[in-house]
Design a protein around this motif. Sequence first.
Motif, PDB file in Angstrom:
ATOM      1  N   ILE A 289       0.838  -1.201   0.000  1.00 20.76           N
ATOM      2  CA  ILE A 289       0.000   0.000   0.000  1.00 20.76           C
ATOM      3  C   ILE A 289       0.874   1.252   0.000  1.00 20.76           C
ATOM      4  O   ILE A 289       0.634   2.192  -0.779  1.00 20.76           O
ATOM      5  CB  ILE A 289      -0.944  -0.005   1.217  1.00 20.76           C
ATOM      6  CG1 ILE A 289      -1.931  -1.174   1.129  1.00 20.76           C
ATOM      7  CG2 ILE A 289      -1.715   1.320   1.315  1.00 20.76           C
ATOM      8  CD1 ILE A 289      -2.765  -1.373   2.387  1.00 20.76           C
ATOM      9  N   ALA A 290       1.897   1.272   0.848  1.00 21.05           N
ATOM     10  CA  ALA A 290       2.793   2.429   0.924  1.00 21.05           C
ATOM     11  C   ALA A 290       3.493   2.659  -0.413  1.00 21.05           C
ATOM     12  O   ALA A 290       3.625   3.804  -0.879  1.00 21.05           O
ATOM     13  CB  ALA A 290       3.815   2.234   2.033  1.00 21.05           C
ATOM     14  N   LEU A 291       3.938   1.581  -1.052  1.00 15.39           N
ATOM     15  CA  LEU A 291       4.638   1.703  -2.336  1.00 15.39           C
ATOM     16  C   LEU A 291       3.724   2.270  -3.415  1.00 15.39           C
ATOM     17  O   LEU A 291       4.135   3.129  -4.205  1.00 15.39           O
ATOM     18  CB  LEU A 291       5.166   0.330  -2.761  1.00 15.39           C
ATOM     19  CG  LEU A 291       5.933   0.287  -4.085  1.00 15.39           C
ATOM     20  CD1 LEU A 291       7.182   1.154  -4.024  1.00 15.39           C
ATOM     21  CD2 LEU A 291       6.298  -1.163  -4.444  1.00 15.39           C
TER      22      LEU A 291
ATOM     23  N   THR B  38      12.475   6.310   3.567  1.00 14.18           N
ATOM     24  CA  THR B  38      11.996   6.625   4.917  1.00 14.18           C
ATOM     25  C   THR B  38      10.609   6.045   5.160  1.00 14.18           C
ATOM     26  O   THR B  38      10.349   5.385   6.172  1.00 14.18           O
ATOM     27  CB  THR B  38      11.967   8.146   5.136  1.00 14.18           C
ATOM     28  OG1 THR B  38      13.268   8.683   4.897  1.00 14.18           O
ATOM     29  CG2 THR B  38      11.529   8.478   6.552  1.00 14.18           C
ATOM     30  N   VAL B  39       9.705   6.281   4.222  1.00 14.00           N
ATOM     31  CA  VAL B  39       8.325   5.806   4.387  1.00 14.00           C
ATOM     32  C   VAL B  39       8.279   4.281   4.418  1.00 14.00           C
ATOM     33  O   VAL B  39       7.606   3.687   5.278  1.00 14.00           O
ATOM     34  CB  VAL B  39       7.429   6.349   3.255  1.00 14.00           C
ATOM     35  CG1 VAL B  39       6.052   5.688   3.310  1.00 14.00           C
ATOM     36  CG2 VAL B  39       7.289   7.862   3.361  1.00 14.00           C
ATOM     37  N   MET B  40       8.997   3.631   3.513  1.00 12.69           N
ATOM     38  CA  MET B  40       8.973   2.168   3.465  1.00 12.69           C
ATOM     39  C   MET B  40       9.592   1.560   4.717  1.00 12.69           C
ATOM     40  O   MET B  40       9.143   0.514   5.198  1.00 12.69           O
ATOM     41  CB  MET B  40       9.712   1.677   2.212  1.00 12.69           C
ATOM     42  CG  MET B  40       9.038   2.064   0.900  1.00 12.69           C
ATOM     43  SD  MET B  40       7.380   1.370   0.709  1.00 12.69           S
ATOM     44  CE  MET B  40       7.764  -0.350   0.438  1.00 12.69           C
ATOM     45  N   PHE B  41      10.611   2.212   5.279  1.00 10.05           N
ATOM     46  CA  PHE B  41      11.225   1.709   6.513  1.00 10.05           C
ATOM     47  C   PHE B  41      10.234   1.772   7.676  1.00 10.05           C
ATOM     48  O   PHE B  41      10.084   0.813   8.439  1.00 10.05           O
ATOM     49  CB  PHE B  41      12.482   2.515   6.849  1.00 10.05           C
ATOM     50  CG  PHE B  41      13.141   2.103   8.134  1.00 10.05           C
ATOM     51  CD1 PHE B  41      13.878   0.923   8.194  1.00 10.05           C
ATOM     52  CD2 PHE B  41      13.013   2.867   9.287  1.00 10.05           C
ATOM     53  CE1 PHE B  41      14.479   0.521   9.391  1.00 10.05           C
ATOM     54  CE2 PHE B  41      13.611   2.482  10.474  1.00 10.05           C
ATOM     55  CZ  PHE B  41      14.342   1.299  10.525  1.00 10.05           C
ATOM     56  N   VAL B  42       9.537   2.899   7.809  1.00 14.65           N
ATOM     57  CA  VAL B  42       8.551   3.040   8.881  1.00 14.65           C
ATOM     58  C   VAL B  42       7.414   2.028   8.702  1.00 14.65           C
ATOM     59  O   VAL B  42       6.980   1.366   9.660  1.00 14.65           O
ATOM     60  CB  VAL B  42       7.996   4.480   8.924  1.00 14.65           C
ATOM     61  CG1 VAL B  42       6.823   4.580   9.901  1.00 14.65           C
ATOM     62  CG2 VAL B  42       9.091   5.457   9.314  1.00 14.65           C
ATOM     63  N   ALA B  43       6.930   1.897   7.470  1.00 13.36           N
ATOM     64  CA  ALA B  43       5.866   0.930   7.194  1.00 13.36           C
ATOM     65  C   ALA B  43       6.327  -0.487   7.522  1.00 13.36           C
ATOM     66  O   ALA B  43       5.567  -1.296   8.073  1.00 13.36           O
ATOM     67  CB  ALA B  43       5.426   1.020   5.734  1.00 13.36           C
ATOM     68  N   LEU B  44       7.589  -0.793   7.215  1.00 12.50           N
ATOM     69  CA  LEU B  44       8.128  -2.129   7.479  1.00 12.50           C
ATOM     70  C   LEU B  44       8.161  -2.428   8.975  1.00 12.50           C
ATOM     71  O   LEU B  44       7.732  -3.504   9.413  1.00 12.50           O
ATOM     72  CB  LEU B  44       9.540  -2.239   6.890  1.00 12.50           C
ATOM     73  CG  LEU B  44      10.311  -3.529   7.222  1.00 12.50           C
ATOM     74  CD1 LEU B  44       9.593  -4.731   6.634  1.00 12.50           C
ATOM     75  CD2 LEU B  44      11.739  -3.446   6.709  1.00 12.50           C
ATOM     76  N   ILE B  45       8.650  -1.486   9.773  1.00 13.42           N
ATOM     77  CA  ILE B  45       8.765  -1.696  11.220  1.00 13.42           C
ATOM     78  C   ILE B  45       7.412  -2.011  11.841  1.00 13.42           C
ATOM     79  O   ILE B  45       7.239  -3.000  12.571  1.00 13.42           O
ATOM     80  CB  ILE B  45       9.385  -0.462  11.912  1.00 13.42           C
ATOM     81  CG1 ILE B  45      10.833  -0.268  11.447  1.00 13.42           C
ATOM     82  CG2 ILE B  45       9.322  -0.609  13.427  1.00 13.42           C
ATOM     83  CD1 ILE B  45      11.749  -1.419  11.770  1.00 13.42           C
TER      84      ILE B  45
ATOM     85  N   ILE C 274      -1.266   4.934  10.787  1.00 11.02           N
ATOM     86  CA  ILE C 274      -1.086   6.326  11.222  1.00 11.02           C
ATOM     87  C   ILE C 274       0.379   6.758  11.162  1.00 11.02           C
ATOM     88  O   ILE C 274       0.687   7.826  10.611  1.00 11.02           O
ATOM     89  CB  ILE C 274      -1.690   6.528  12.626  1.00 11.02           C
ATOM     90  CG1 ILE C 274      -3.213   6.366  12.552  1.00 11.02           C
ATOM     91  CG2 ILE C 274      -1.314   7.901  13.177  1.00 11.02           C
ATOM     92  CD1 ILE C 274      -3.924   6.492  13.886  1.00 11.02           C
ATOM     93  N   PRO C 275       1.348   5.963  11.698  1.00 12.08           N
ATOM     94  CA  PRO C 275       2.749   6.379  11.573  1.00 12.08           C
ATOM     95  C   PRO C 275       3.200   6.542  10.123  1.00 12.08           C
ATOM     96  O   PRO C 275       3.915   7.492   9.788  1.00 12.08           O
ATOM     97  CB  PRO C 275       3.517   5.249  12.265  1.00 12.08           C
ATOM     98  CG  PRO C 275       2.543   4.618  13.174  1.00 12.08           C
ATOM     99  CD  PRO C 275       1.220   4.736  12.498  1.00 12.08           C
ATOM    100  N   THR C 276       2.768   5.619   9.257  1.00 17.27           N
ATOM    101  CA  THR C 276       3.166   5.702   7.848  1.00 17.27           C
ATOM    102  C   THR C 276       2.573   6.941   7.194  1.00 17.27           C
ATOM    103  O   THR C 276       3.249   7.632   6.411  1.00 17.27           O
ATOM    104  CB  THR C 276       2.717   4.432   7.098  1.00 17.27           C
ATOM    105  OG1 THR C 276       3.233   3.272   7.761  1.00 17.27           O
ATOM    106  CG2 THR C 276       3.208   4.450   5.655  1.00 17.27           C
ATOM    107  N   ALA C 277       1.311   7.253   7.513  1.00 16.02           N
ATOM    108  CA  ALA C 277       0.670   8.443   6.943  1.00 16.02           C
ATOM    109  C   ALA C 277       1.365   9.720   7.423  1.00 16.02           C
ATOM    110  O   ALA C 277       1.569  10.663   6.625  1.00 16.02           O
ATOM    111  CB  ALA C 277      -0.807   8.465   7.325  1.00 16.02           C
ATOM    112  N   ILE C 278       1.744   9.764   8.699  1.00 12.67           N
ATOM    113  CA  ILE C 278       2.426  10.949   9.237  1.00 12.67           C
ATOM    114  C   ILE C 278       3.772  11.156   8.542  1.00 12.67           C
ATOM    115  O   ILE C 278       4.107  12.268   8.102  1.00 12.67           O
ATOM    116  CB  ILE C 278       2.620  10.807  10.758  1.00 12.67           C
ATOM    117  CG1 ILE C 278       1.267  10.886  11.474  1.00 12.67           C
ATOM    118  CG2 ILE C 278       3.559  11.900  11.285  1.00 12.67           C
ATOM    119  CD1 ILE C 278       1.342  10.585  12.959  1.00 12.67           C
ATOM    120  N   VAL C 279       4.541  10.077   8.410  1.00 12.28           N
ATOM    121  CA  VAL C 279       5.852  10.175   7.762  1.00 12.28           C
ATOM    122  C   VAL C 279       5.696  10.536   6.280  1.00 12.28           C
ATOM    123  O   VAL C 279       6.498  11.279   5.718  1.00 12.28           O
ATOM    124  CB  VAL C 279       6.633   8.858   7.923  1.00 12.28           C
ATOM    125  CG1 VAL C 279       7.935   8.897   7.127  1.00 12.28           C
ATOM    126  CG2 VAL C 279       6.923   8.595   9.390  1.00 12.28           C
TER     127      VAL C 279
END
Length: 457
Positions: free
Chosen positions: A366-368, A387-394, A435-440
Amino acid sequence: MTQRLSRADTIGLGLMTFAFFLGAGNIIFPPLEGQLAGTNVLSAMSGFLLTAVGLPLISIIAVASVGGGLPSMTKDLPRGTGTFAAVLLFIIIGPAFATPRTGLVAYEMAIKPLFGTFGGDNQLVLSDSIKLDKTQAMVTTLFFIVTLMFSWSRGKLIDNIGKILTPALFLLLICLAIGVLVAPQGELAAPVASYQDTAFSKGFIGGYNTMDTFAALMFGMLLVDVLRGKGVTEQKATYKYLVIAGFIAAAGLAFVYISLFWLGATSSTVAPGAANGGVVLAAYVQALFGQPGQWILSGVVLLACLTTAVGLVSACADYFSTLTPLRYRQWVIVLCIICALVANVGLSQLIALSVPVLLALYPLTIALVVLTFLRRWLPNPKYAFRTVMFVALIFSLLDGMRGISALQNVAWVKGLLDGQTKYMPLAEQGMAWMIPTAIVMVLVFLIPASKKQADIK
């Protein structure tokens, strides 16, 4: 060279896209979701449609917008990410989950309702921890032997059969939808506990099981190649027709899923406490149309599962043969053996095993897709994507860990997940990543462009 398609070719492209998505495996999830949701069926169905229809649609559009598949979409990520992602997706839609599922669906929906199981003790005991259903083992083994035979010549014969099977399956589903509306087999029951307050999020995550977003990323380029064969080569025209085809496919899928959700919601009388959606659907067809209807459903589902299995095995073998010394036919043998072994865990168990994997990987997809749409406006795409993919991954890995029941007994894991549930919105629903992914994703617009990018501008 003309850059236009006739109306018939445009509709044909849309129906072909719909056929890519629609398989017998897709129709086993909505009935059970509907039954569990009961009176909250509309809420659960809305969440399901977002990830099972909306997300594959925008994934196709994303592929069209960049003029390529995963290699183009992952160009801002570390080198080799595109290949790694492609291998991972082929494993998921191939030997790990989607392909073995075709054999299990064939057994649960086509064979078992007609012939049942062997009489007496039906268990084959290999060890204290490994016990197999004899009928299931025999049927799935035979199924993948036939799959191997058709895949040997890259499935050319089965492709032609598929042109008949998909319309037949869709026609059967239309008849079923009419039957559900005219003569529902029960009343809406109360939702089970987990669907009382979180029906939408349950449906949202339930849509992951179709794996159609993964499939959209893999065969999006195939649709581009089809258009090129029709003389449509310009990016603007390609984008236009893929969007149209995507909406046609989405409309068809939405019709199928909505009717099956309603079927499930009214199935508590004919299929109480069903273990999976295949049991619900088979019982409902038996109640509506009797034994003749079950024979028709069994025939169409069996052949549709075979078509899907051959297509997936052929695609995986073709791709893996380009990366390894093994040739196409050697990969066909390897894949069919693995699928036959994996299939014997059982349909309900296989679905349960796939949940943690999908919880971990779907947020990344979804992030990609979202980043692909935003890329043109990002000041620094390279750092934004990473950055976004790293946060989404975690956070998606934490959601995936929550889906593994064995980890709940590990003290530090339980403490970590309990803390996450306490302090993070949507964590308990398996959507802590959102939410974290959307914020980043908003904050990366503040990352300045690199000196090289600034000079280019």
